[in-house]
Every structure is written in C-alpha cells, then in structure tokens.
Design a protein around this motif. Structure first.
Motif, short mmCIF file in Angstrom:
data_model
loop_
_atom_site.label_atom_id
_atom_site.label_comp_id
_atom_site.label_asym_id
_atom_site.label_seq_id
_atom_site.Cartn_x
_atom_site.Cartn_y
_atom_site.Cartn_z
N PRO A 170 48.31 39.41 46.34
CA PRO A 170 47.19 40.33 46.08
C PRO A 170 46.78 40.30 44.62
O PRO A 170 47.57 40.02 43.72
CB PRO A 170 47.77 41.70 46.46
CG PRO A 170 48.93 41.41 47.34
CD PRO A 170 49.49 40.11 46.88
N LEU A 171 45.50 40.62 44.38
CA LEU A 171 44.94 40.69 43.03
C LEU A 171 44.42 42.11 42.81
O LEU A 171 43.59 42.60 43.58
CB LEU A 171 43.82 39.68 42.86
CG LEU A 171 43.14 39.63 41.49
CD1 LEU A 171 44.13 39.20 40.42
CD2 LEU A 171 41.94 38.67 41.52
N ALA A 172 44.91 42.75 41.76
CA ALA A 172 44.50 44.13 41.48
C ALA A 172 43.04 44.19 41.08
O ALA A 172 42.42 43.17 40.74
CB ALA A 172 45.38 44.71 40.36
N GLN A 173 42.48 45.39 41.12
CA GLN A 173 41.07 45.56 40.79
C GLN A 173 40.81 45.20 39.33
O GLN A 173 41.71 45.24 38.48
CB GLN A 173 40.61 46.99 41.06
CG GLN A 173 41.21 48.04 40.15
CD GLN A 173 40.73 49.44 40.51
OE1 GLN A 173 40.51 49.75 41.67
NE2 GLN A 173 40.58 50.27 39.51
N GLY A 174 39.56 44.85 39.04
CA GLY A 174 39.20 44.41 37.71
C GLY A 174 38.94 45.56 36.76
O GLY A 174 38.70 46.71 37.18
N GLY A 175 38.96 45.26 35.48
CA GLY A 175 38.68 46.25 34.45
C GLY A 175 37.24 46.15 33.99
O GLY A 175 36.35 45.74 34.73
N SER A 176 37.01 46.47 32.72
CA SER A 176 35.64 46.53 32.21
C SER A 176 35.10 45.18 31.79
O SER A 176 33.90 45.05 31.53
CB SER A 176 35.59 47.49 31.01
OG SER A 176 36.45 47.03 29.96
N ARG A 177 35.97 44.15 31.72
CA ARG A 177 35.52 42.82 31.30
C ARG A 177 35.91 41.78 32.34
O ARG A 177 36.89 41.94 33.06
CB ARG A 177 36.16 42.45 29.96
CG ARG A 177 35.57 43.15 28.76
CD ARG A 177 36.25 42.69 27.48
NE ARG A 177 37.54 43.31 27.27
CZ ARG A 177 38.48 42.84 26.47
NH1 ARG A 177 38.29 41.69 25.83
NH2 ARG A 177 39.63 43.48 26.31
N MET A 178 35.14 40.70 32.41
CA MET A 178 35.52 39.55 33.22
C MET A 178 36.80 38.96 32.64
O MET A 178 36.91 38.77 31.44
CB MET A 178 34.39 38.51 33.20
CG MET A 178 34.72 37.22 33.93
SD MET A 178 33.45 35.94 33.67
CE MET A 178 32.12 36.60 34.68
#
Length: 401
Positions: free
Chosen positions: A334-342
């Motif tokens: 699994p890949l956690a959700q992204g933050g404010s930047r790519m």
C-alpha cells in the motif's frame, strides 16, 4: 509575499524554453554515440541493393519444382554468379550472396541431395517460394529516412547510418557544463570527515549523471560558504553553457547561491518548485548561460538533476523528447496518501511490481543507491492499496539514461 512553488510541468517548460540552439557540426559516425541527430538522415543507397539469399542452399526457378536440377555454378557472398539460371538449372548459394538472374527461390541444402552436378529435392520446398530470399530494399531504400532528427544515436543506429552510406552525421556541438558543490561542511572525496563534516559526494554524482551525454564537464569544489569564494567559482565558469551548483540554494543564513548569482550579474528566472525532495531548485541566466541551483541533500540533488539538469542537456543537444517518460507500475504494497507536494519516492521495480524503499529521507544515499526507479505520488493523492498502479520513472544505468 513569497510566490508559491511552481508546479513541476511549468518549471520544466520554463527551463527548456531557455535552452539555446547549439550549432550543428558534422562528426565521424564513430564519434556520434549518445549524440542526438540534428537533421533527418536519408539513405544514400538501397539495402539490400539486390535480392540476396537468407540461407545456405541452392538458387533456382520455383517454376521448375519439384526438380531435378543441374548445378551450373556458385554464388557466394562477395562473389556473385555471372550467368543466368535457366530452366532445370541451379547454382550453389551461400547466405548473403546475390540471387542469380533468373532465380526466384532458394532451396535449403538440408532439403536437397547432390550427386556431382545433379541436384534433387529430398525435403519440403519453401512456402512461399521466396521465403529464404531477402528482396532488394527489404531493409531500406535510397532517399528513405533512416533516422529522424532528434533521435539519440545508439550503437544500432551507428551501424544503420554506415549501411545507409554515411561516414559523418549532423549533430549539435558538445555542451560545456560546470558543476560546483558548496558548503563548509564538505571535504573532498577520500578525506575522512570530522563529526561536523561530510564527504562531498554530490558533485561527482552530478558529473557521473551528465557523463552519459556528449558533455564536457568541469568540476569545482567543494567551495566554502563564503560569498567571495562562490562568486569566484561562478566567474571561473563564465564560459560554460551551463553551471550546476549543489547546496546553498535555500533561504538559510549560509545559503549564498542567490546573492552570489546577483553579484555576478545573473537574473533569477524562478526559484522553488512543488516537489519533494527538491523544493529549493533555482534557475537563473547570465547572458546565454543557464545556471541551475540544486539543493544540497543528495536525494534532492539527484531528483532535481534527473528532472531538470538531464532534460536541459538533452534539449540543448537537440533531443526531440528531452523529458523522462513515466510508465505505470503495480504497487507491491500500500501507498499512503500524498502531502502538499508531488513526491518522487526511491523505489525498486522488479519488472512486475514496484516496492518503495523504507527510508525516504532526502539526506540518505543508501536508498538512492538501491533504487532503480522513482515512484510518483501526486500532491494530495488518496491512499492506494497494493495491486494498483502508480507512475514510475526508470533509473536505467543509475538514472543517467
């Protein structure tokens, strides 16, 4: 108020728009590996120039099947048969030899039996009759485009260009690149650092990345965190097409790249991009010279060099597609959700799925050395379960291809 970081695509577009068009020169084919073709390359001849045999056997007329035949001579590679094959006749023929006049078929030697000059069919004739014949122009014809402008010249394309009748190719001149790494904490490679110091690894890494392209590289540093020293290093690289600095591009008290650039008369085009790692990227110009200020953390320097330095070099060398291309890859976990930047996550791709390295700190070199891919997590992306796809950039040959 500080402007927000530029999106990656906009920053790349702005950088590539600055790339000057370098003059075209004609180099020996043997010197063109890794260059990009400056003009479409047209064939000066046809290949094969005449119909050739693809196998060892006998050349004859298919109308005379099932034989027998009388062998009247031989056609060997480089030594064609000078006569004509008539009814009931055949010639011995070797792979790559010209098909004699009158013949339209090659019978494999294992499908035939010969007694003196008498030849008979013992196996199956070729289906179709032309199966073992390489037609004239099968590979390419005269005036056909062999290689399109903007293509990178590979070993196979070197062979193709020579086969097409060329000894020299039109390419852009080599790019001159100066790499400067700066920081009071850096010591040259081979010197064991004290607790407050680090080996200067970024400069050699950046030079190695650029070395896969036709680039003349000068490396300076490590340069101390002193404005006069950095100005001196920038002035010494005044004749280079591109300067790449590593470290000192952020906003700390000892980050002196921006004031040094101002001191040498450079103009800042943009600063800060919305990616992680690599936010404090800086792009400036001094006349026709382009200056890239890369972050000092090694993963940040690598990622920004991959996304900006290498595309800029390719664009200046005439590449039709200078930006790297992402491909989809299945997540092994699994890949956690992204933050404010790519984000560009160091990862390992095994050809079927991609697995993220557990250590993603931008100061760590071991995950970078293990990685053969960068996995992309978009800003604000939702969490992804294992088995779903993410874009990845393949780091072939250590990210230098």
């Amino acid at each position: 108020m500080k402007a927000p970081p530029l999106p990656l695509a906009e920053a790349q577009s702005r950088l590539l728009a600055l790339a000057p068009s370098l003059p075209v020169e004609h180099r020996s084919v043997a010197e063109c590996l890794g260059h990009y073709l400056a003009e479409d390359l047209l064939a000066r001849r046809t290949q094969p120039a005449a119909a050739l045999s693809a196998m060892d056997g006998y050349a004859m007329r298919s109308a005379d099947l099932p034989g027998p035949w009388r062998v009247i001579g031989e056609s060997a590679a480089g030594h064609p048969f000078g006569g004509e094959v008539g009814p009931g006749e055949a010639t011995r023929i070797s792979t790559g030899a010209i098909l004699p006049k009158g013949a339209d078929m090659v019978l494999l030697q294992e499908d035939s039996a010969r007694n003196g000059n008498e030849l008979s069919l013992t196996g199956e004739p070729p289906q179709p009759a032309s199966r073992h014949v390489r037609a004239a122009g099968m590979d390419f014809s005269s005036r056909e485009t062999l290689i399109s402008a903007g293509s990178r010249i590979s070993p196979a394309q070197i062979a193709l260009a020579i086969a097409g009748g060329h000894s020299h190719l039109p390419v852009r001149r080599r790019v001159s690149l100066a790499v400067i790494d700066s920081g009071d904490e850096l010591v040259p490679p081979g010197h064991l650092p004290d607790l407050h110091q680090l080996p200067a690894s970024n400069g050699p890494m950046l030079c190695a990345m650029a070395a896969s392209l036709p680039v003349d590289i000068r490396h300076a540093g490590p340069v101390a965190d002193e404005l006069a020293e950095l100005v001196r290093a920038l002035d010494a690289a005044n004749s280079s097409d591109i300067i790449v600095t590593s470290g000192g591009a952020s906003v700390g008290d000892h980050d002196l790249v921006r004031p040094a650039l101002e001191a040498v008369g450079a103009s800042i085009d943009f600063w800060r991009i919305g990616i992680k790692p690599g936010k404090p990227l800086l792009v400036a110009t001094r006349g026709s010279q382009i200056i890239l200020g890369l972050p000092g953390n090694p993963a940040s320097a690598f990622v920004t060099a991959y996304l900006f330095m290498l595309p800029l070099l390719r664009a200046m060398l005439g590449a039709s597609a200078p930006l790297p291309k992402a491909i989809p890859a299945r997540l092994a976990e699994p890949l956690a959700q992204g933050g404010s930047r790519m984000e560009f996550l160091r990862a390992i791709w095994d050809g079927a799925s991609v697995r993220l390295d557990p250590l993603q700190d931008s100061g760590a070199l071991s995950p970078l050395s293990r990685a053969n891919a960068l996995a992309v997590r978009e800003a604000g992306a939702e969490a992804k379960p294992a088995g779903t796809d993410v874009p990845i950039y393949l780091l072939e040959n250590g990210g230098i291809a």
